[in-house]
Design an enzyme around this catalytic site. Structure first.
Site, PDB file in Angstrom:
ATOM      1  N   SER A   1       0.843  -1.196   0.000  1.00  0.00           N
ATOM      2  CA  SER A   1       0.000   0.000   0.000  1.00  0.00           C
ATOM      3  C   SER A   1       0.874   1.241   0.000  1.00  0.00           C
ATOM      4  O   SER A   1       2.018   1.218   0.478  1.00  0.00           O
ATOM      5  CB  SER A   1      -0.888  -0.003   1.255  1.00  0.00           C
TER       6      SER A   1
ATOM      7  N   TYR B   1      -1.036  -1.259  10.616  1.00  0.00           N
ATOM      8  CA  TYR B   1      -1.314  -1.604   9.222  1.00  0.00           C
ATOM      9  C   TYR B   1      -0.185  -1.078   8.333  1.00  0.00           C
ATOM     10  O   TYR B   1       0.344  -1.804   7.489  1.00  0.00           O
ATOM     11  CB  TYR B   1      -2.658  -1.014   8.803  1.00  0.00           C
TER      12      TYR B   1
END
Length: 168
Positions: free
Chosen positions: A62, A75
């Site tokens: 990401s 995350y």
């Protein structure tokens, strides 16, 4: 007994947004790491003996791996770990002639992002192209990386992120 495995797509993710590190729950941190990176490593370990010349592993990371995110500390850390794992695994897989790469999307409109962040929050974090990507716009990067058109690409991360500037 398994048949032939030519492609592995590592695409799993879970997140528990928190506004402060003080609010992070140990259980959620462990769930995030187990889902996002530990599971990926274990799945790659299981598939690796079956890979051969020209086969491909593509993992999903990401843009937060490069830019961070104030509400997604754990995350973001797992997505950074995926980048390092991809580059290290590419070095190991070269002896087999297999390729290992990753795709690092920026904001993507999915049920998960709409549920967690809502439309208002997404508009604040939009990339320079001023809209979130669709899943259909991201999938072509995966297809490219598993095709023969990417025969000279390994240990790399593609960034379909709407123009966000990343270093890495």
């Amino acid at each position: 007994m398994w048949g032939s495995i030519d492609i592995l797509i590592n695409n799993a993710g879970i997140q528990f947004p928190e506004t402060s590190i003080e609010n992070l729950k140990g259980e959620n941190i462990r769930r995030t790491f187990n889902s996002n990176i530990i599971g990926m490593i274990l799945l790659t370990k299981a598939v690796y003996p079956h890979l051969k010349m020209g086969d491909s592993i593509v993992s999903t990371t990401s843009a937060v791996a490069y830019q961070g995110h104030e509400e997604l500390l754990d995350y973001s850390a797992t997505k950074g770990a995926i980048v390092s794992f991809t580059r290290s695994m590419a070095l190991q897989a070269k002896s087999k002639g297999s390729r290992v790469n990753a795709v690092s999307p920026g904001p993507v409109s999915t049920f998960l992002t709409e549920k967690i962040f809502g439309e208002e929050k997404e508009s604040i974090n939009q990339p320079p192209l001023e809209r979130n990507a669709s899943t259909e716009e991201i999938v072509s990067r995966f297809l490219f990386l598993v095709s023969n058109n990417s025969a000279q690409i390994t240990g790399q991360v593609l960034h379909p992120n709407g123009g966000m500037i990343v270093n890495g």
